[in-house]
Design an enzyme around this catalytic site. Structure first.
Site, PDB file in Angstrom:
ATOM      1  N   CYS A   1       0.852  -1.194   0.000  1.00 14.78           N
ATOM      2  CA  CYS A   1       0.000   0.000   0.000  1.00 14.78           C
ATOM      3  C   CYS A   1       0.886   1.242   0.000  1.00 14.78           C
ATOM      4  O   CYS A   1       1.693   1.437   0.905  1.00 14.78           O
ATOM      5  CB  CYS A   1      -0.927  -0.016   1.214  1.00 14.78           C
TER       6      CYS A   1
ATOM      7  N   CYS B   1       0.542   3.396   3.192  1.00 16.03           N
ATOM      8  CA  CYS B   1       1.202   2.763   4.347  1.00 16.03           C
ATOM      9  C   CYS B   1       2.711   2.961   4.256  1.00 16.03           C
ATOM     10  O   CYS B   1       3.372   3.198   5.278  1.00 16.03           O
ATOM     11  CB  CYS B   1       0.846   1.280   4.431  1.00 16.03           C
TER      12      CYS B   1
ATOM     13  N   ASP C   1      -0.186  16.675  -1.656  1.00 13.85           N
ATOM     14  CA  ASP C   1      -0.451  15.814  -2.806  1.00 13.85           C
ATOM     15  C   ASP C   1       0.631  16.050  -3.859  1.00 13.85           C
ATOM     16  O   ASP C   1       1.015  17.186  -4.134  1.00 13.85           O
ATOM     17  CB  ASP C   1      -1.840  16.104  -3.389  1.00 13.85           C
TER      18      ASP C   1
ATOM     19  N   ASN D   1     -12.658  10.112  -2.441  1.00 10.22           N
ATOM     20  CA  ASN D   1     -13.104   9.304  -3.574  1.00 10.22           C
ATOM     21  C   ASN D   1     -13.152   7.853  -3.128  1.00 10.22           C
ATOM     22  O   ASN D   1     -12.211   7.363  -2.511  1.00 10.22           O
ATOM     23  CB  ASN D   1     -12.136   9.456  -4.753  1.00 10.22           C
TER      24      ASN D   1
ATOM     25  N   THR E   1      -7.755   6.029  -6.697  1.00 10.25           N
ATOM     26  CA  THR E   1      -6.571   5.366  -7.249  1.00 10.25           C
ATOM     27  C   THR E   1      -5.701   4.734  -6.169  1.00 10.25           C
ATOM     28  O   THR E   1      -4.924   3.826  -6.459  1.00 10.25           O
ATOM     29  CB  THR E   1      -5.710   6.361  -8.066  1.00 10.25           C
TER      30      THR E   1
ATOM     31  N   HIS F   1      -8.384   8.240   2.303  1.00 10.67           N
ATOM     32  CA  HIS F   1      -7.733   9.561   2.340  1.00 10.67           C
ATOM     33  C   HIS F   1      -8.756  10.639   2.023  1.00 10.67           C
ATOM     34  O   HIS F   1      -9.702  10.430   1.269  1.00 10.67           O
ATOM     35  CB  HIS F   1      -6.548   9.627   1.377  1.00 10.67           C
TER      36      HIS F   1
ATOM     37  N   HIS G   1      -8.928  14.506   0.640  1.00  9.13           N
ATOM     38  CA  HIS G   1      -8.254  15.619  -0.029  1.00  9.13           C
ATOM     39  C   HIS G   1      -8.736  16.919   0.614  1.00  9.13           C
ATOM     40  O   HIS G   1      -9.946  17.135   0.734  1.00  9.13           O
ATOM     41  CB  HIS G   1      -8.640  15.680  -1.507  1.00  9.13           C
TER      42      HIS G   1
HETATM   43  P1  5GP Z   1      -7.496   9.403  -5.273  1.00  7.39           P
HETATM   44  O1  5GP Z   1      -7.419   9.549  -6.771  1.00  7.39           O
HETATM   45  O2  5GP Z   1      -7.320   7.951  -4.863  1.00  7.39           O
HETATM   46  O3  5GP Z   1      -8.668  10.050  -4.637  1.00  7.39           O
HETATM   47  O4  5GP Z   1      -6.258  10.219  -4.713  1.00  7.39           O
HETATM   48  C1  5GP Z   1      -4.961   9.757  -4.667  1.00  7.39           C
HETATM   49  C2  5GP Z   1      -4.079  10.965  -4.605  1.00  7.39           C
HETATM   50  O5  5GP Z   1      -2.784  10.558  -4.220  1.00  7.39           O
HETATM   51  C3  5GP Z   1      -3.935  11.704  -5.946  1.00  7.39           C
HETATM   52  O6  5GP Z   1      -4.383  13.049  -5.804  1.00  7.39           O
HETATM   53  C4  5GP Z   1      -2.443  11.617  -6.245  1.00  7.39           C
HETATM   54  O7  5GP Z   1      -1.922  12.793  -6.841  1.00  7.39           O
HETATM   55  C5  5GP Z   1      -1.838  11.347  -4.883  1.00  7.39           C
HETATM   56  N1  5GP Z   1      -0.612  10.574  -4.926  1.00  7.39           N
HETATM   57  C6  5GP Z   1      -0.386   9.431  -5.624  1.00  7.39           C
HETATM   58  N2  5GP Z   1       0.857   8.975  -5.397  1.00  7.39           N
HETATM   59  C7  5GP Z   1       1.436   9.861  -4.535  1.00  7.39           C
HETATM   60  C8  5GP Z   1       2.734   9.919  -3.926  1.00  7.39           C
HETATM   61  O8  5GP Z   1       3.613   9.073  -4.124  1.00  7.39           O
HETATM   62  N3  5GP Z   1       2.956  10.977  -3.094  1.00  7.39           N
HETATM   63  C9  5GP Z   1       2.025  11.933  -2.854  1.00  7.39           C
HETATM   64  N4  5GP Z   1       2.364  12.940  -2.028  1.00  7.39           N
HETATM   65  N5  5GP Z   1       0.789  11.900  -3.399  1.00  7.39           N
HETATM   66  C10 5GP Z   1       0.507  10.877  -4.226  1.00  7.39           C
HETATM   67 ZN    ZN Z   2      -2.456   1.449   3.589  1.00  6.23          ZN
END
Ligand code: 5GP
Ligand code: ZN
Length: 115
Positions: A3, A6, A29, A85, A93, A98, A100
């Protein structure tokens, strides 16, 4: 467990921390969609909003308390938005719960656009 978040909590993947306590970790982010874009995550692995239960729900309150503290520190008096999300339709993703926090601009309101 493989993960990404994690690993960020464990310090195995670097991140820019903006807040941390016993239960919550928050960081910038990597791909911001607004002038301010932070992610708030529980230190405990929860796969997403659909996995919140009687047993783990307390951490959601901890996360929102952390968001309120950071919003005050960042002086977000003119407003901010909190988004989670969950699942494919919402575009989740990373399968670690999480929230935002986005701010710093006037935002529209549309299910498939956001800001
Ligand atoms: P989701 O699309 O799942 O709601 O949000 C995942 C978020 O994690 C995205 O906004 C993406 O830019 C962020 N993200 C993905 N990989 C990383 C990473 O390695 N470091 C950081 N700081 N953010 C990440
Ligand atoms: Zn996790």
């Amino acid at each position: 467990m493989d993960c990404l978040f994690c690993k960020i909590i464990a310090g195995e993947i670097p991140s820019t921390k903006v807040y941390e306590d016993e239960y919550v970790y928050a960081f910038k982010d990597i791909s911001p969609i607004a002038p301010l874009h932070y992610l708030f995550i529980p230190k405990q692995h929860i796969s997403g909003a659909s996995a919140i239960t009687e047993e783990n729900a307390d951490v959601v309150g901890k996360i929102f308390m952390a968001i309120a503290k950071v919003a005050a520190q960042e002086k977000l008096e003119s407003g901010f938005r909190v988004i989670t999300n969950c699942g494919d339709d919402a575009g989740q993703t990373v399968h670690h719960l999480h929230f935002h926090l986005i701010a710093g601009q006037k935002m529209g309101w549309s299910a498939d656009q956001g800001v």
